[in-house]
Design an enzyme around this catalytic site. Structure first.
Site, PDB file in Angstrom:
ATOM      1  N   ASP A   1       2.546  -1.251  12.031  1.00  0.00           N
ATOM      2  CA  ASP A   1       1.203  -1.719  11.649  1.00  0.00           C
ATOM      3  C   ASP A   1       0.988  -3.192  12.006  1.00  0.00           C
ATOM      4  O   ASP A   1      -0.095  -3.733  11.770  1.00  0.00           O
ATOM      5  CB  ASP A   1       0.988  -1.520  10.144  1.00  0.00           C
ATOM      6  CG  ASP A   1       0.882  -0.042   9.784  1.00  0.00           C
ATOM      7  OD1 ASP A   1       0.567   0.773  10.674  1.00  0.00           O
ATOM      8  OD2 ASP A   1       1.131   0.305   8.611  1.00  0.00           O
TER       9      ASP A   1
ATOM     10  N   ARG B   1      -5.509   1.875  18.173  1.00  0.00           N
ATOM     11  CA  ARG B   1      -5.188   0.443  18.139  1.00  0.00           C
ATOM     12  C   ARG B   1      -4.621  -0.103  19.442  1.00  0.00           C
ATOM     13  O   ARG B   1      -4.840  -1.276  19.742  1.00  0.00           O
ATOM     14  CB  ARG B   1      -4.208   0.155  16.989  1.00  0.00           C
ATOM     15  CG  ARG B   1      -4.883   0.173  15.649  1.00  0.00           C
ATOM     16  CD  ARG B   1      -3.935  -0.249  14.548  1.00  0.00           C
ATOM     17  NE  ARG B   1      -4.619  -0.144  13.262  1.00  0.00           N
ATOM     18  CZ  ARG B   1      -3.992   0.043  12.118  1.00  0.00           C
ATOM     19  NH1 ARG B   1      -2.682   0.158  12.084  1.00  0.00           N
ATOM     20  NH2 ARG B   1      -4.678   0.114  11.000  1.00  0.00           N
TER      21      ARG B   1
ATOM     22  N   ARG C   1      -7.196  -3.566   9.927  1.00  0.00           N
ATOM     23  CA  ARG C   1      -6.240  -4.470  10.593  1.00  0.00           C
ATOM     24  C   ARG C   1      -6.854  -5.133  11.838  1.00  0.00           C
ATOM     25  O   ARG C   1      -6.464  -6.225  12.212  1.00  0.00           O
ATOM     26  CB  ARG C   1      -4.944  -3.734  10.921  1.00  0.00           C
ATOM     27  CG  ARG C   1      -4.260  -3.211   9.658  1.00  0.00           C
ATOM     28  CD  ARG C   1      -2.803  -2.907   9.819  1.00  0.00           C
ATOM     29  NE  ARG C   1      -2.360  -1.950   8.806  1.00  0.00           N
ATOM     30  CZ  ARG C   1      -2.055  -2.254   7.543  1.00  0.00           C
ATOM     31  NH1 ARG C   1      -2.127  -3.500   7.124  1.00  0.00           N
ATOM     32  NH2 ARG C   1      -1.666  -1.314   6.698  1.00  0.00           N
TER      33      ARG C   1
ATOM     34  N   SER D   1       7.802   9.033  11.856  1.00  0.00           N
ATOM     35  CA  SER D   1       6.672   8.857  10.942  1.00  0.00           C
ATOM     36  C   SER D   1       7.102   9.066   9.493  1.00  0.00           C
ATOM     37  O   SER D   1       7.553  10.142   9.109  1.00  0.00           O
ATOM     38  CB  SER D   1       5.562   9.859  11.283  1.00  0.00           C
ATOM     39  OG  SER D   1       4.680   9.986  10.186  1.00  0.00           O
TER      40      SER D   1
ATOM     41  N   ARG E   1       2.739   5.904  -3.110  1.00  0.00           N
ATOM     42  CA  ARG E   1       3.884   6.726  -3.539  1.00  0.00           C
ATOM     43  C   ARG E   1       4.097   6.664  -5.046  1.00  0.00           C
ATOM     44  O   ARG E   1       4.435   7.663  -5.679  1.00  0.00           O
ATOM     45  CB  ARG E   1       5.152   6.272  -2.814  1.00  0.00           C
ATOM     46  CG  ARG E   1       5.185   6.739  -1.341  1.00  0.00           C
ATOM     47  CD  ARG E   1       6.174   5.909  -0.554  1.00  0.00           C
ATOM     48  NE  ARG E   1       6.377   6.408   0.806  1.00  0.00           N
ATOM     49  CZ  ARG E   1       5.528   6.226   1.826  1.00  0.00           C
ATOM     50  NH1 ARG E   1       4.382   5.588   1.638  1.00  0.00           N
ATOM     51  NH2 ARG E   1       5.817   6.687   3.037  1.00  0.00           N
TER      52      ARG E   1
ATOM     53  N   LYS F   1       0.834  -1.215   0.000  1.00  0.00           N
ATOM     54  CA  LYS F   1       0.000   0.000   0.000  1.00  0.00           C
ATOM     55  C   LYS F   1       0.862   1.255   0.000  1.00  0.00           C
ATOM     56  O   LYS F   1       0.595   2.190  -0.752  1.00  0.00           O
ATOM     57  CB  LYS F   1      -0.942  -0.030   1.214  1.00  0.00           C
ATOM     58  CG  LYS F   1      -1.878   1.147   1.320  1.00  0.00           C
ATOM     59  CD  LYS F   1      -3.147   0.765   2.056  1.00  0.00           C
ATOM     60  CE  LYS F   1      -2.975   0.617   3.549  1.00  0.00           C
ATOM     61  NZ  LYS F   1      -2.892   1.908   4.263  1.00  0.00           N
TER      62      LYS F   1
ATOM     63  N   ARG G   1      -8.043  12.065  13.200  1.00  0.00           N
ATOM     64  CA  ARG G   1      -6.574  11.931  13.325  1.00  0.00           C
ATOM     65  C   ARG G   1      -5.887  13.293  13.261  1.00  0.00           C
ATOM     66  O   ARG G   1      -6.348  14.214  12.594  1.00  0.00           O
ATOM     67  CB  ARG G   1      -6.043  10.971  12.242  1.00  0.00           C
ATOM     68  CG  ARG G   1      -6.563   9.572  12.480  1.00  0.00           C
ATOM     69  CD  ARG G   1      -6.179   8.601  11.396  1.00  0.00           C
ATOM     70  NE  ARG G   1      -4.761   8.280  11.393  1.00  0.00           N
ATOM     71  CZ  ARG G   1      -4.197   7.452  10.524  1.00  0.00           C
ATOM     72  NH1 ARG G   1      -4.937   6.870   9.591  1.00  0.00           N
ATOM     73  NH2 ARG G   1      -2.911   7.214  10.573  1.00  0.00           N
TER      74      ARG G   1
ATOM     75  N   GLN H   1       5.105   9.152   7.062  1.00  0.00           N
ATOM     76  CA  GLN H   1       4.139  10.061   6.416  1.00  0.00           C
ATOM     77  C   GLN H   1       4.612  11.505   6.559  1.00  0.00           C
ATOM     78  O   GLN H   1       4.576  12.278   5.594  1.00  0.00           O
ATOM     79  CB  GLN H   1       2.756   9.891   7.035  1.00  0.00           C
ATOM     80  CG  GLN H   1       2.161   8.515   6.758  1.00  0.00           C
ATOM     81  CD  GLN H   1       0.817   8.294   7.429  1.00  0.00           C
ATOM     82  OE1 GLN H   1       0.362   9.116   8.207  1.00  0.00           O
ATOM     83  NE2 GLN H   1       0.196   7.175   7.124  1.00  0.00           N
TER      84      GLN H   1
ATOM     85  N   LYS I   1      -3.499   5.697  14.767  1.00  0.00           N
ATOM     86  CA  LYS I   1      -3.751   5.056  13.471  1.00  0.00           C
ATOM     87  C   LYS I   1      -5.246   5.106  13.117  1.00  0.00           C
ATOM     88  O   LYS I   1      -5.992   5.874  13.690  1.00  0.00           O
ATOM     89  CB  LYS I   1      -3.232   3.624  13.509  1.00  0.00           C
ATOM     90  CG  LYS I   1      -1.738   3.528  13.803  1.00  0.00           C
ATOM     91  CD  LYS I   1      -0.925   4.104  12.659  1.00  0.00           C
ATOM     92  CE  LYS I   1       0.538   4.166  12.995  1.00  0.00           C
ATOM     93  NZ  LYS I   1       1.325   4.943  12.056  1.00  0.00           N
TER      94      LYS I   1
HETATM   95  C1  S3P Z   1       2.800   4.717   6.244  1.00  0.00           C
HETATM   96  C2  S3P Z   1       3.465   5.014   7.400  1.00  0.00           C
HETATM   97  C3  S3P Z   1       3.032   4.603   8.739  1.00  0.00           C
HETATM   98  C4  S3P Z   1       2.020   3.457   8.675  1.00  0.00           C
HETATM   99  C5  S3P Z   1       0.978   3.681   7.628  1.00  0.00           C
HETATM  100  C6  S3P Z   1       1.614   3.852   6.247  1.00  0.00           C
HETATM  101  C7  S3P Z   1       3.324   5.230   4.961  1.00  0.00           C
HETATM  102  O1  S3P Z   1       2.427   5.695   9.380  1.00  0.00           O
HETATM  103  O2  S3P Z   1       1.415   3.264   9.928  1.00  0.00           O
HETATM  104  O3  S3P Z   1       0.076   2.585   7.595  1.00  0.00           O
HETATM  105  O4  S3P Z   1       2.951   4.723   3.898  1.00  0.00           O
HETATM  106  O5  S3P Z   1       4.118   6.175   5.013  1.00  0.00           O
HETATM  107  P1  S3P Z   1       3.325   6.806  10.114  1.00  0.00           P
HETATM  108  O6  S3P Z   1       4.242   7.336   9.124  1.00  0.00           O
HETATM  109  O7  S3P Z   1       2.391   7.862  10.613  1.00  0.00           O
HETATM  110  O8  S3P Z   1       3.994   6.074  11.243  1.00  0.00           O
END
Ligand code: S3P
Length: 441
Positions: free
Chosen positions: A321, A352, A398, A169, A29, A24, A125, A171, A348
């Site tokens: 995750d 969780r 999940r 993170s 990306r 995913k 979130r 993200q 998340k």
């Molecule tokens: C992800 C980063 C993770 C992960 C999410 C996907 C990503 O989150 O939990 O399911 O694709 O960059 P965080 O970056 O907030 O930890």
């Protein structure tokens, strides 16, 4: 159609070779980077889950065309900031935190104001983690209490930043890297280690990005305003999806599985390290490097004797995750397993950590919690025979997968609601379980 499933039987022994859905993180990306490339990119084995479909819909709303011909997605990019954005554009990231946070990084130079919304779970979130660095670039962002909806309006006066990313993170890190692509000069990120697919992708595209790795941090420098060409990419399997089948096999009797062509990038394989510390003996075979990413077949056999783990928190980010399903293994392992500093789990798709503790107690496992640390008292003879119903878990995919694997390995009569949640990341989850022999109504 009913949106629940019933599982009444444990899985009997199996010996199978399977494929799980595409990664995913890499799917999202690859689509976003194709939207910023010059020319038409071709992406195969793209994950067709709701999060990725929302990513495709998002770039389309921003003026990027795509088509699908015989399993290949063709995405026509016009270079960095090549979006054409209409007035009052509304983007809906659905359930995807990754899409929502990453797209903001690509909108830092948008000419019109864009409004970003999401579903009920995403709307709870926190976005301060990306709003803060984006404002430092000079972007104008409106949001109440750092939640969605967010309105973002780009600027032509972006300035490069130096930022400390302390959450770990990916993200947040990627959002900053994406903003840096649009910004003149060099942006520097001092980032706690997290999954590094964006950096590897940009290196594969020969983009000027530099990474210096330290033990728990990395220093990333991104040169802005360089164009990159379109590309061809085949997305590998997702270890987060594979993890449920790894644990299913580990906890079943006399069974074996081979999961083909999974991404085993070190920043994602925390689950394998942790389970092997517990005595699992999971092996990676046929290892190859594909455009910077490590791919392998994962070989797993059932294990009767598993032992408690004192999980080093430096593995948290590479298994973030997967802790839900790791906790299930801890419940069946001999001794008391210890997990520390897992507050991020509560940020998340659902809370969780809170839900996992509730779940473990429901199935009769003793758990102690001290702030964000938990101890799980394992019982190698744990078997379930009661009736269980799972609902109200914010449709977190999940949590749904966890319930299915619990039912198939520990027993009990289960009614599991919100079956649709599987579409977020692994639409073929139930089909794949049936291939192995699971009886699901
Ligand atoms: C992800 C980063 C993770 C992960 C999410 C996907 C990503 O989150 O939990 O399911 O694709 O960059 P965080 O970056 O907030 O930890």
């Amino acid at each position: 159609m009913a949106n629940y499933i019933i599982i009444k039987d444990k899985l009997s022994n199996f010996n199978k070779e399977i494929k799980v859905s595409a990664d995913k993180s890499i799917s999202i990306r690859s689509v976003l980077l194709a939207s910023q490339a010059v020319g038409t990119s071709k992406i195969s084995n793209l994950l067709e889950s709701e999060d990725v479909i929302n990513t495709l819909k998002t770039i389309k709303k921003l003026g990027i065309n795509y088509s699908k011909i015989r399993d290949v997605y063709y995405i026509e990019g016009f270079g960095i900031n090549g979006f054409s954005i209409k007035k009052n554009t509304l983007l809906n990231a659905g359930n995807s935190g990754t899409l929502a946070r990453l797209i903001l990084g690509l909108l830092v130079k948008s000419k019109s104001k864009v409004k970003l919304i999401g579903d009920k779970s995403l709307s709870k979130r926190d976005f301060s983690r990306v709003i803060k660095p984006l404002r430092l670039f000079g972007v104008n962002i409106e949001s109440k209490k750092n939640l969605l909806p967010i309105k973002i309006e780009g600027t032509n006066f972006l300035r490069p930043i130096e930022y400390e990313e302390n959450i770990g993170s990916a993200q947040v890190k990627t959002c900053i890297i994406f903003a840096a692509l649009n910004t003149p000069g060099i942006t520097k990120i001092h980032s706690k280690i997290s999954r590094n697919h964006t950096e590897l992708f940009l290196k594969f595209l020969k983009y000027p990005i530099k990474i210096v790795k330290k033990l728990e941090y990395e220093k990333i420098s991104v040169q802005g305003l360089k164009q990159f060409n379109s590309f061809e990419y085949e997305v590998p399997g997702d270890i987060s999806s594979a993890s449920f089948f790894i644990v299913l096999t580990l906890l079943s009797k006399d069974s074996k599985i081979i999961i083909k062509k999974v991404n085993v990038n070190k920043s994602r394989t925390g689950i394998i390290s942790i389970l092997n510390m517990m005595g699992a003996n999971i092996k990676l075979k046929n290892i190859t490097i594909y455009n910077g990413e490590k791919i392998a077949d994962i070989h797993v056999k059932s294990k009767k004797k598993l032992y408690a783990v004192n999980c080093p928190s430096k593995l948290n980010s590479s298994a973030i995750d997967e802790f839900l399903i790791i906790f299930l293994v801890a419940s069946r392992a001999k001794g008391v397993s210890k997990f520390k500093e897992l507050g991020e789990m509560n940020k998340k798709e659902s809370k969780r950590l809170d839900l996992a503790i509730k779940f473990l107690k429901l199935i009769g496992v003793k758990v102690n919690r001290f702030k964000d640390n938990i101890n799980i008292h394992g019982n190698p003879d744990l078997e379930l025979s009661k009736k269980y119903e799972m609902k109200n878990f914010l449709k977190d995919h999940r949590i749904f997968f966890l319930c299915c694997i619990t039912a198939l390995t520990l027993g009990g009569k289960w009614k599991i609601n919100d079956k649709d949640s599987i579409n977020t990341s692994f639409p073929d989850f139930l089909k794949t379980l049936k291939v192995i022999g699971a009886k699901i109504n």
